[in-house]
Design an enzyme around this catalytic site. Sequence first.
Site, short mmCIF file in Angstrom:
data_model
loop_
_atom_site.label_atom_id
_atom_site.label_comp_id
_atom_site.label_asym_id
_atom_site.label_seq_id
_atom_site.Cartn_x
_atom_site.Cartn_y
_atom_site.Cartn_z
N SER A 185 0.80 -1.22 0.00
CA SER A 185 0.00 0.00 0.00
C SER A 185 0.83 1.27 0.00
CB SER A 185 -0.96 -0.03 1.18
OG SER A 185 -1.86 1.01 1.06
N HIS A 186 0.70 2.08 1.06
CA HIS A 186 1.37 3.38 1.09
C HIS A 186 2.82 3.28 1.54
CE1 HIS A 186 -0.27 2.36 4.96
NE2 HIS A 186 0.64 3.13 5.52
N ASP A 350 -2.76 6.48 -3.27
CA ASP A 350 -1.59 5.82 -2.70
C ASP A 350 -1.08 4.67 -3.57
OD1 ASP A 350 -3.63 3.99 -2.19
OD2 ASP A 350 -2.72 3.30 -0.34
N ASP A 352 -1.45 1.41 -3.81
CA ASP A 352 -2.37 0.44 -4.41
C ASP A 352 -3.72 1.03 -4.78
OD1 ASP A 352 -2.88 0.78 -1.68
OD2 ASP A 352 -3.80 -1.19 -1.49
N ASP A 354 -6.11 2.62 -3.11
CA ASP A 354 -7.32 2.61 -2.28
C ASP A 354 -7.46 3.86 -1.42
OD1 ASP A 354 -5.25 1.85 -0.61
OD2 ASP A 354 -6.28 0.11 0.24
N ARG A 355 -6.38 4.65 -1.29
CA ARG A 355 -6.49 5.89 -0.51
C ARG A 355 -6.64 7.11 -1.42
NH1 ARG A 355 -2.59 5.81 4.69
NH2 ARG A 355 -3.00 3.66 5.32
N LYS A 450 -11.70 0.27 0.23
CA LYS A 450 -11.71 1.71 0.03
C LYS A 450 -11.22 1.98 -1.38
CE LYS A 450 -7.38 2.33 2.68
NZ LYS A 450 -7.17 1.08 3.43
C1 VG1 Z 1 -3.47 2.12 8.45
C2 VG1 Z 1 -4.66 3.02 8.67
C3 VG1 Z 1 -5.94 2.24 8.51
C4 VG1 Z 1 -5.96 1.57 7.13
C5 VG1 Z 1 -4.73 0.72 6.97
C6 VG1 Z 1 -4.60 0.10 5.60
O1 VG1 Z 1 -3.45 1.12 9.45
O2 VG1 Z 1 -4.61 3.63 9.94
O3 VG1 Z 1 -7.03 3.10 8.69
O4 VG1 Z 1 -7.11 0.78 6.97
O5 VG1 Z 1 -3.55 1.51 7.17
O6 VG1 Z 1 -4.59 1.05 4.59
P1 VG1 Z 1 -2.50 1.20 10.73
O7 VG1 Z 1 -2.71 -0.08 11.46
O8 VG1 Z 1 -1.13 1.42 10.21
O9 VG1 Z 1 -2.97 2.39 11.50
V1 VG1 Z 1 -3.73 0.77 3.18
O10 VG1 Z 1 -4.01 1.94 2.14
O11 VG1 Z 1 -2.21 0.55 3.82
O12 VG1 Z 1 -4.25 -0.79 2.61
CO CO Z 2 -3.52 1.47 0.21
#
Ligand code: VG1
Ligand code: CO
Length: 627
Positions: A185-186, A350, A352, A354-355, A450
Amino acid sequence: MAVPSLRLEGCFALSVLPSTSISPLIAAPRVVAAAPRPIPLFRRSLHSPISRRSCRFAVKASSAPPTAEELKISTIPTKPVEGQKTGTSGLRKKVKVFQEENYLANWIQALFNSLPPEDYKGGVLVLGGDGRYFNREAAQIIIKIAAGNCVGKILVGRDGLMSTPAVSAVIRKRGANGGFIMSASHNPGGPEYDWGIKFNYSSGQPAPESITDKIYGNTLSISEIKIADIPDVDLSSLGVISYGNFSVEVIDPVSDYLELMENVFDFELIKGLVSRPDFRFTFDAMHAVTGAYAKPIFVDRLGASLDCISNGVPLEDFGHGHPDPNLTYAKDLVKIMYAEDAPDFGAASDGDGDRNMILGRGFFITPSDSVAIIAANAEAAIPYFKDGTKGLARSMPTSGALDRVASKLNLPFFEVPTGWKFFGNLMDAGKLSICGEESFGTGSDHIREKDGIWAVLAWLSIIAYQNKDKKVGEKLVSVADIAKEHWATYGRNFFSRYDYEECESEGANKMMEYLRDVISKTKSGEKYGNYALQFADDFAYTDPVDGSIASKQGLRFVFTDGSRIIYRLSGTGSAGATIRIYIEQFEPDVSKHETDAQTALKPLIDLALSISKLSEFTGREKPTVIT
Ligand code: VG1
Ligand code: CO
């Protein structure tokens, strides 16, 4: 040492076993069946390598790729690896960890060991990823182990690319049994950075904890991997290649998703806005997966000009960037949007896809407000919701702005733990339409993830709808106008999040233990500066659909005026511990709505730092990211 035995088995015809270890099976130096494009290969040995000669079976080596009639499956021994527990969203580690022998293969096999056979045998699984480093090798490993476990078909995005929301959409549209997403992801990508894998179930939602816990359990006892002996599949061109009853279809990663977006939104309405001479918009794909979606959707379909898209080519290391669309890591976009001649609308997505981050000219929309504003305007501006929204939901640390919309519109409302997987059951049960997280995640029940591009299209729809009767030359309703109007109607929930990334785990864990202890001694009514405590707890959630319980989901201090301080440890990092502090305060007074959030929240932020003794425990004076 006893030589481990090698077993041959298969769902399909078995004939020869040309190899005895996973490396040659992954990296077999044979002709790639569909095209000769070289694919960087995964060359590591097994824990217990077995030479062909030591096999108890008579083995005949083969240099030709298997024909359509045969699929050979080998069972090779492996050993458990520690630490393969999935976090908030999938398994994320440094690339180098995933490159350790059998690391990924073990997890994939453990996943198949955890699913009921009827959920994958002869079934269809989708495979996509965000284009980051190691995806191409990983795709081949996943394809071969899926075939080895009797999966019928893999639908894979061209070049292994497919955004997280598109994987969810494809699973749903094609009635697949589930899908893999190769993404951290990010988190940044490249040989020195992160890789990750997520598994989504048949309605397109991230696997629930009941499954991920099972996978983890199986990673601790795994002893063998089932892998098909097929050549690396060429993922660069569309088409189908079959080996016995197993096939791989390379699909366009955009078309199913685009079709869904066209059904959800009024593209003509958005086109009308995007083509106005007095409206300018910019989208920053951050060299991540939405680069593959931005041109077909925004330019080819909605008529925006190509220079609206920046960093639109997906790169394995995201151009040395951190593909996290927030005020710190998407600083190029922030600079553009705060410049004098800024566009009217700016957005980023981001790794992937989804953000999303939404900006107006010189104006940042905090994600907690974004979901509330979308919910408040959905029925009017987005055809998918024209018959009404079923319910609204947010993650616990997300601000209460959405709660106010739910109460005004008289809609069912849910508060779930952090992580999109908690929304899926509510959607499947028809209780939830629109939801969001403060972490730049917004979406709806059109899929079970998302959805960054969806959020951008939702905002464009709202802006277009509000300006549909404006003639060119008249002042347009801006992003800032929409937010201020929303605050005037519902009040403003000031919100901020402080992230302390990559702290020492020990100090971070001690801080959380200390806070748990503080919480156990709190009493309702206690004074904290100007705030009186209503309650403090460790958030737990009982899923209203299946009754499953998630505990220890964040420490909260809730005050009598509705203000909140929340502490959580991140579940998506790959090194050390990331502490997140979430701070929120409601302001009904319109005359105070334009105060800067950091100024408005200063007393509460100071309180959050002093209650937790954060700097004492971590040695940190400043957060790494402020939202
Ligand atoms: C973070 C965010 C959470 C989100 C998750 C995955 O998790 O706070 O709200 O759903 O990332 O997003 P954490 O446990 O680091 O707070 V993504 O875009 O990384 O799939
Ligand atoms: Co993501």
